[in-house]
Design an enzyme around this catalytic site. Sequence first.
Site, short mmCIF file in Angstrom:
data_model
loop_
_atom_site.label_atom_id
_atom_site.label_comp_id
_atom_site.label_asym_id
_atom_site.label_seq_id
_atom_site.Cartn_x
_atom_site.Cartn_y
_atom_site.Cartn_z
N ASN A 46 8.93 4.16 3.62
CA ASN A 46 9.06 3.78 5.02
C ASN A 46 10.40 3.07 5.20
OD1 ASN A 46 6.01 3.52 4.36
ND2 ASN A 46 6.14 3.74 6.57
N HIS A 52 8.91 7.14 7.91
CA HIS A 52 9.52 7.25 6.59
C HIS A 52 10.99 7.61 6.82
CE1 HIS A 52 6.01 6.77 3.89
NE2 HIS A 52 5.38 6.98 5.03
N ARG A 80 0.83 -1.21 0.00
CA ARG A 80 0.00 0.00 0.00
C ARG A 80 0.86 1.27 0.00
NH1 ARG A 80 -0.56 4.78 2.41
NH2 ARG A 80 0.01 3.83 4.39
N ASP A 81 1.48 1.58 1.14
CA ASP A 81 2.26 2.81 1.21
C ASP A 81 3.41 2.74 0.20
OD1 ASP A 81 3.43 5.21 2.07
OD2 ASP A 81 3.21 4.73 4.19
N CYS A 92 4.42 9.22 0.04
CA CYS A 92 3.02 9.63 -0.08
C CYS A 92 2.92 10.64 -1.22
CB CYS A 92 2.54 10.25 1.23
SG CYS A 92 0.90 10.96 1.13
N HIS A 143 5.38 4.56 12.57
CA HIS A 143 5.33 4.50 11.10
C HIS A 143 6.30 5.56 10.60
CE1 HIS A 143 2.81 4.21 7.24
NE2 HIS A 143 3.49 5.32 7.04
#
Length: 302
Positions: A249, A209, A15-16, A240, A207
Amino acid sequence: MKLPSRVKIVDVGPRDGLQNEKGHVPAEVKIGLVHRLQDAGVKEIEVTSFVSPKWVPQMADAAEVMAGIQRRPDVRYSVLTPNMKGFEAAVDSKPDEIVVFGAASEAFSQKNINCSIAESIERFAPVVAAARARGIHVRGAISTTVGCPYEGDVKPERVELVARLMKDIGVQHVGVADTIGVGTPRKVQAAMEAALKHYDIDNVSGHFHDTYGQALGNTLACLEMGIWNYDTSSAGLGGCPYAKGATGNVATEDVVYMLHGMDIETGIDLDKLIDAGKYISDFLQRKPNSRASTAILNKRAG
Ligand code: HMG
Ligand code: MG
């Protein structure tokens, strides 16, 4: 120091990691990544997002990806749902967990989800209620908890506010996100402390990055607080679309290497994890963005 003896990793790579890819990544490749991650022993995978395909074209195949996964009963599959429309679209895919995502900075909330923080909570409330009524676990992500690409530094009080608002509407777990990877250990700890005012230690995750190369250090700083849940991304993929210049991440491979070296259990087979990251990196025609992966792949080659 209250280091945990085990850590739960949520691999957010599908996803990310992939949401920001410009080139088309076919559903079967995304499914292939999910399968390899679960084969490696990852027990929670953030698979996709039910968001507007105009905003994030790469996630337009969310339902197809969810439908193509051969599920394992011991793996939790999560998806992002920013509003009721997203939730309704997600329900048929039977996610084990949904994620509502807000921000600690107003400007980022506007850019990312096109509404203010207060409006976002109003949108999330029915999503959270509907999910919980169906027994679907609800996680909340709080973006820009240390810095915002539009507003600069973000104070811990902002994080505390959003954590409280999320708690009030029934969000069960919150992720404290350093969206643009500007955080350093003490700042990230302060953001965590703010979230811990409303959530217990089992229901807060990191979370991070890795834009400035701080994510592993920030993870260690949070481990020292006893925090044992982390979102990480296979091969360090991602970023993002509404946080320009921010990189992925922290790589799952790097975090797992560090944890195993500290005798902290993850249940993950590092070699198989490296293979998963190599699989997606080969598809994207680049090298895994993970130092541990690079070192281990070099060792294998030599
Ligand atoms: P909006 O434009 O304000 O929504 O977008 P709207 O309700 O006014 O609807 C406008 C159009 O979008 C309509 O279509 C809706 O049907 C459609 P039209 O009539 O124009 O054809 N629509 C949707 N379509 C599909 N799925 C939906 C949906 N909702 C409305 N769920 C919205 C609001 C939130 C949808 C939009 O801003 C959006 O999709 N944003 C994407 C945000 C995103 O995915 N960002 C990346 C993930 S967050 C992240 O990466 C951070 C995180 O990793 C933590 C960190 O690192 O910080 C989690
Ligand atoms: Mg993120």
